[in-house]
Scaffold this active site. Structure first.
Site, PDB file in Angstrom:
ATOM      1  N   GLU A 198       0.864  -1.187   0.000  1.00  0.00           N
ATOM      2  CA  GLU A 198       0.000   0.000   0.000  1.00  0.00           C
ATOM      3  C   GLU A 198       0.895   1.231   0.000  1.00  0.00           C
ATOM      4  O   GLU A 198       2.089   1.127   0.319  1.00  0.00           O
ATOM      5  CB  GLU A 198      -0.916  -0.022   1.227  1.00  0.00           C
ATOM      6  CG  GLU A 198      -1.771  -1.289   1.232  1.00  0.00           C
ATOM      7  CD  GLU A 198      -2.877  -1.290   2.285  1.00  0.00           C
ATOM      8  OE1 GLU A 198      -3.059  -0.260   2.983  1.00  0.00           O
ATOM      9  OE2 GLU A 198      -3.547  -2.328   2.384  1.00  0.00           O
ATOM     10  N   ARG A 252      36.310  -6.265 -28.605  1.00  0.00           N
ATOM     11  CA  ARG A 252      36.818  -4.885 -28.528  1.00  0.00           C
ATOM     12  C   ARG A 252      38.344  -4.880 -28.397  1.00  0.00           C
ATOM     13  O   ARG A 252      38.899  -5.558 -27.517  1.00  0.00           O
ATOM     14  CB  ARG A 252      36.190  -4.189 -27.313  1.00  0.00           C
ATOM     15  CG  ARG A 252      36.687  -2.792 -27.052  1.00  0.00           C
ATOM     16  CD  ARG A 252      36.149  -1.817 -28.068  1.00  0.00           C
ATOM     17  NE  ARG A 252      36.504  -0.442 -27.737  1.00  0.00           N
ATOM     18  CZ  ARG A 252      36.225   0.593 -28.506  1.00  0.00           C
ATOM     19  NH1 ARG A 252      35.563   0.433 -29.656  1.00  0.00           N
ATOM     20  NH2 ARG A 252      36.579   1.807 -28.149  1.00  0.00           N
ATOM     21  N   GLU A 305       9.509  -7.876  -3.452  1.00  0.00           N
ATOM     22  CA  GLU A 305       9.309  -9.115  -2.677  1.00  0.00           C
ATOM     23  C   GLU A 305      10.246  -9.192  -1.465  1.00  0.00           C
ATOM     24  O   GLU A 305      10.827 -10.236  -1.154  1.00  0.00           O
ATOM     25  CB  GLU A 305       9.424 -10.337  -3.592  1.00  0.00           C
ATOM     26  CG  GLU A 305       8.347 -10.256  -4.669  1.00  0.00           C
ATOM     27  CD  GLU A 305       8.055 -11.544  -5.391  1.00  0.00           C
ATOM     28  OE1 GLU A 305       8.214 -12.613  -4.795  1.00  0.00           O
ATOM     29  OE2 GLU A 305       7.638 -11.461  -6.547  1.00  0.00           O
TER      30      GLU A 305
HETATM   31  C1  LIG Z   1       8.539  -2.535  -9.999  1.00  0.00           C
HETATM   32  C2  LIG Z   1       7.861  -2.938  -8.739  1.00  0.00           C
HETATM   33  C3  LIG Z   1       6.940  -3.986  -8.765  1.00  0.00           C
HETATM   34  C4  LIG Z   1       6.258  -4.344  -7.594  1.00  0.00           C
HETATM   35  N1  LIG Z   1       5.275  -5.317  -7.663  1.00  0.00           N
HETATM   36  C5  LIG Z   1       4.510  -5.567  -6.573  1.00  0.00           C
HETATM   37  C6  LIG Z   1       3.393  -6.467  -6.651  1.00  0.00           C
HETATM   38  O1  LIG Z   1       3.118  -7.074  -7.689  1.00  0.00           O
HETATM   39  N2  LIG Z   1       2.617  -6.635  -5.538  1.00  0.00           N
HETATM   40  C7  LIG Z   1       2.881  -5.989  -4.369  1.00  0.00           C
HETATM   41  O2  LIG Z   1       2.151  -6.174  -3.407  1.00  0.00           O
HETATM   42  N3  LIG Z   1       3.943  -5.125  -4.249  1.00  0.00           N
HETATM   43  C8  LIG Z   1       4.745  -4.903  -5.326  1.00  0.00           C
HETATM   44  N4  LIG Z   1       5.807  -4.033  -5.241  1.00  0.00           N
HETATM   45  C9  LIG Z   1       6.097  -3.383  -3.968  1.00  0.00           C
HETATM   46  C10 LIG Z   1       7.331  -3.929  -3.273  1.00  0.00           C
HETATM   47  O3  LIG Z   1       7.117  -5.227  -2.815  1.00  0.00           O
HETATM   48  C11 LIG Z   1       7.698  -2.946  -2.140  1.00  0.00           C
HETATM   49  O4  LIG Z   1       8.166  -1.779  -2.778  1.00  0.00           O
HETATM   50  C12 LIG Z   1       8.739  -3.481  -1.200  1.00  0.00           C
HETATM   51  O5  LIG Z   1       8.197  -4.498  -0.403  1.00  0.00           O
HETATM   52  C13 LIG Z   1       9.317  -2.389  -0.296  1.00  0.00           C
HETATM   53  O6  LIG Z   1       8.309  -1.653   0.312  1.00  0.00           O
HETATM   54  P1  LIG Z   1       8.317  -0.052   0.266  1.00  0.00           P
HETATM   55  O7  LIG Z   1       8.554   0.352  -1.149  1.00  0.00           O
HETATM   56  O8  LIG Z   1       7.081   0.419   0.914  1.00  0.00           O
HETATM   57  O9  LIG Z   1       9.576   0.360   1.092  1.00  0.00           O
HETATM   58  P2  LIG Z   1       9.616   0.635   2.691  1.00  0.00           P
HETATM   59  O10 LIG Z   1       9.037  -0.527   3.402  1.00  0.00           O
HETATM   60  O11 LIG Z   1       9.049   1.971   2.963  1.00  0.00           O
HETATM   61  O12 LIG Z   1      11.182   0.663   2.928  1.00  0.00           O
HETATM   62  C14 LIG Z   1      11.995   1.801   2.648  1.00  0.00           C
HETATM   63  C15 LIG Z   1      13.420   1.485   3.064  1.00  0.00           C
HETATM   64  O13 LIG Z   1      13.465   1.223   4.481  1.00  0.00           O
HETATM   65  C16 LIG Z   1      14.042  -0.049   4.709  1.00  0.00           C
HETATM   66  N5  LIG Z   1      13.430  -0.673   5.876  1.00  0.00           N
HETATM   67  C17 LIG Z   1      12.106  -0.867   6.141  1.00  0.00           C
HETATM   68  N6  LIG Z   1      11.945  -1.504   7.301  1.00  0.00           N
HETATM   69  C18 LIG Z   1      13.184  -1.745   7.776  1.00  0.00           C
HETATM   70  C19 LIG Z   1      13.704  -2.382   8.958  1.00  0.00           C
HETATM   71  N7  LIG Z   1      12.877  -2.945   9.872  1.00  0.00           N
HETATM   72  N8  LIG Z   1      15.048  -2.423   9.145  1.00  0.00           N
HETATM   73  C20 LIG Z   1      15.886  -1.890   8.214  1.00  0.00           C
HETATM   74  N9  LIG Z   1      15.464  -1.282   7.087  1.00  0.00           N
HETATM   75  C21 LIG Z   1      14.137  -1.211   6.877  1.00  0.00           C
HETATM   76  C22 LIG Z   1      13.759  -0.849   3.442  1.00  0.00           C
HETATM   77  O14 LIG Z   1      14.649  -1.951   3.306  1.00  0.00           O
HETATM   78  C23 LIG Z   1      13.965   0.220   2.379  1.00  0.00           C
HETATM   79  O15 LIG Z   1      15.333   0.360   2.119  1.00  0.00           O
HETATM   80  C24 LIG Z   1       6.532  -3.688  -6.379  1.00  0.00           C
HETATM   81  C25 LIG Z   1       7.502  -2.654  -6.344  1.00  0.00           C
HETATM   82  C26 LIG Z   1       8.155  -2.282  -7.487  1.00  0.00           C
HETATM   83  C27 LIG Z   1       9.147  -1.163  -7.431  1.00  0.00           C
END
Ligand SMILES: Cc1cc2nc3c(=O)[nH]c(=O)nc-3n(C[C@H](O)[C@H](O)[C@H](O)COP(=O)(O)OP(=O)(O)OC[C@H]3O[C@@H](n4cnc5c(N)ncnc54)[C@H](O)[C@@H]3O)c2cc1C
Length: 390
Positions: free
Chosen positions: A127, A269, A364
Site C-alpha cells: 500500500e 573490442r 518481494e
Molecule cells: C517494480 C515494482 C513492482 C512491484 N510489484 C509488486 C506487486 O506485484 N505486488 C505488491 O504487493 N507489491 C509490489 N511491489 C512493492 C514492493 O514489494 C515494495 O516496494 C517493497 O516491499 C518495499 O516496500 P516499500 O517500497 O514500501 O519500502 P519501505 O518498506 O518503505 O522501505 C523503505 C526502506 O526502508 C528499509 N526498511 C524498512 N523496514 C526496515 C527495517 N525494519 N530495518 C531496516 N530497514 C528497513 C527498506 O529496506 C527500504 O530500504 C513492487 C515494487 C516495485 C518497485
C-alpha cells in the site's frame, strides 16, 4: 549429492532456452524502448507451460517442481527482464496463492483463464504507506455485510494488474487481532468501484507494468475468500518465501545475460593493439562474475530443492534472493564498465540489464528485510545449539 538436472528438467531447460532465444531475445530491446511486452511470444508460452509453471495440467499448466519453475524464470530473465518479472509475478504471485489455497471451484473459474496466455495473474499486498511493514501499515479493509464483503482502500505497485481478470488482495478483516486480522480475497477486476490506475513510471523493466489500485465500496461474495479468514498474513509470508526463489532465479538470469554480453564484448573490442579480454583487469571482472553467478545459481537451486523436498525455506530463500540480487547488481555494473561508452548506450543490452536488475533488491522484500529474516533464523537456530551445516 547430485548437482545434475534429471532428464525431464534437462529437456525442459533446453526447450525454454531455445524458445527465449527465438521468441524473446530479438524483441527485448524493442520492449525496453517502447514499453510494450511481446504479446505474440506470451500467447505462445502455454505450449511450453510458461504461463502455468506449477499449475496442474487439468487447468492448463505443466505442474513443474520449484526447480523447474526457477530454471524457466532464469532463462526468461537472461534475455528479457521485463518479460521475466511479468512471468515470475504471474506464476508465483498470481497463480501461486490460488494453487495453494483455492477451492476446486475457484481453481476451475480462474486458473484456465490465467494459463491461457491471454491474461496474467497478480497479487496486491503493498500500500502507499506499507511495504516492508504490512502488519501494522496495511489498511485496505474488507467488512462483512451479509453474504458479501465490502472493500475499501488503496494498493500500490501491483504488477500485471491491468492484464489480470482477478487479483488476490491482502485485506484487513479484523482491526484488533494483529497478524490474525488479515485475509486474502479474490477480486475480479471488473467489479464496480474498483479502479486500476495508469502504470507507474519506472527506471527499468519498462514493459512490465505496475499500478495503483483503489477500492471504493467494492462488493464481492463471501465465496471469494481465499483460504480461511484470518490466515492472510501467514499466506502472505508463505507466498513471499516462494516468490524469493523466483526473484533469485530472475536475478541469476539477468546476471547471466550481462555476463555473456560482457565476455563477448571483451573478446571483440580491441585496445592497445589487442582484445581487451587479454587485459588482466578485465579478466578479473570476468572471473569474479563467473564465480558469483555460479554461487548465486547454486543457492537458488538449493532453495528450490528445499521447497521440493518439503523443508522449511524461509532462511534459504532469503539467502538465495539476497545473494542473487547482489550478484546481478555487481555483474551488470561490471558489464557496463567493460563496455566503456558503449555500455552507457541504449544500443547495447547491458544498459537495459543494469536498470532492470535494480528492482530485484527492492521487490518481494528488500535486501534489508532479507538480512533481518536471515539473522532472525540464525539466532533462533543458535538458541537450540550450534547447528550442523545443512
Ligand atoms: C517494480 C515494482 C513492482 C512491484 N510489484 C509488486 C506487486 O506485484 N505486488 C505488491 O504487493 N507489491 C509490489 N511491489 C512493492 C514492493 O514489494 C515494495 O516496494 C517493497 O516491499 C518495499 O516496500 P516499500 O517500497 O514500501 O519500502 P519501505 O518498506 O518503505 O522501505 C523503505 C526502506 O526502508 C528499509 N526498511 C524498512 N523496514 C526496515 C527495517 N525494519 N530495518 C531496516 N530497514 C528497513 C527498506 O529496506 C527500504 O530500504 C513492487 C515494487 C516495485 C518497485
Amino acid at each position: 549429492m547430485d548437482f545434475g538436472l534429471n532428464e525431464e528438467l534437462t529437456m525442459f531447460h533446453r526447450a525454454v532456452r531455445s524458445f527465449c532465444e527465438k521468441e524473446l531475445k530479438p524483441h527485448a530491446s524493442t520492449a525496453h524502448e517502447t514499453g510494450e511486452l511481446n504479446w505474440d511470444a506470451i500467447r505462445k508460452m502455454p505450449s511450453l507451460g510458461l504461463t502455468g509453471l506449477q499449475v496442474p495440467e487439468q487447468y492448463g499448466g505443466v505442474e513443474m517442481n520449484t526447480l523447474g519453475a526457477a530454471i524457466a524464470v532464469e532463462e526468461i530473465g537472461r534475455v528479457c527482464g521485463s518479460t521475466g518479472l511479468t512471468i515470475s509475478a504471474h506464476n508465483g504471485l498470481g497463480c501461486g496463492p490460488l494453487l495453494n489455497w483455492g477451492t476446486d471451484d475457484q481453481k476451475e473459474r480462474f486458473l484456465p483463464l490465467l494459463t491461457s496466455g491471454e491474461k496474467l495473474g497478480a497479487l496486491a499486498l503493498t500500500e502507499p504507506q506499507a511495504g516492508s511493514d504490512l502488519l501494522s501499515g496495511a489498511q485496505t479493509k474488507a467488512v462483512r455485510d451479509g453474504d458479501e464483503w465490502v472493500i475499501n482502500g488503496t494498493k500500490a505497485w501491483i504488477t500485471n494488474a491491468a492484464w489480470a481478470p482477478v487479483i488476490t488482495v491482502l485485506l484487513r478483516t479484523d482491526a484488533d487481532t494483529g497478524s490474525r486480522g488479515f485475509s486474502m480475497m479474490l477480486i475480479e477486476t471488473d467489479r464496480e468501484g474498483f479502479t486500476i490506475h495508469p502504470p507507474e513510471k519506472k527506471m527499468g523493466l519498462n514493459a512490465s507494468k505496475s499500478h495503483m489500485l483503489t477500492f471504493e465500496n467494492v462488493r464481492v461474495p463471501a465465496s471469494n475468500l481465499l483460504g480461511k479468514e484470518g490466515d492472510g498474513f501467514y499466506q502472505t509470508m508463505q507466498t513471499l518465501d516462494n516468490g524469493r526463489i523466483s526473484i533469485g532465479a530472475l536475478s541469476v538470469g539477468l546476471a547471466q545475460g550481462a555476463f555473456e554480453a560482457m565476455v563477448q564484448y571483451a573478446m571483440d573490442r580491441t585496445a592497445f593493439g589487442e582484445p581487451i579480454a587479454s587485459k588482466q583487469l578485465i579478466q578479473e571482472k570476468i572471473a569474479n562474475a563467473a564465480m558469483e553467478i555460479e554461487a548465486a545459481r547454486t543457492l537458488v537451486y538449493k532453495a528450490a530443492w528445499y521447497k521440493d523436498t518439503g523443508k522449511n525455506i524461509t532462511k534459504i530463500a532469503a539467502i538465495a534472493k539476497l545473494k542473487a540480487t547482489e550478484v546481478a547488481e555487481r555483474v551488470s555494473f561490471d558489464a557496463v564498465q567493460v563496455h566503456g561508452s558503449a555500455g552507457y548506450s541504449r544500443e547495447y543490452p547491458v544498459e537495459r540489464i543494469y536498470r532492470d536488475q535494480r528492482l530485484m533488491s527492492i521487490g518481494e522484500g528488500t535486501s534489508e528485510i532479507q538480512r533481518l529474516v536471515i539473522a532472525r533464523n540464525v539466532l533462533k537456530e543458535f538458541d537450540a545449539g550450534i547447528p550442523m551445516p545443512s
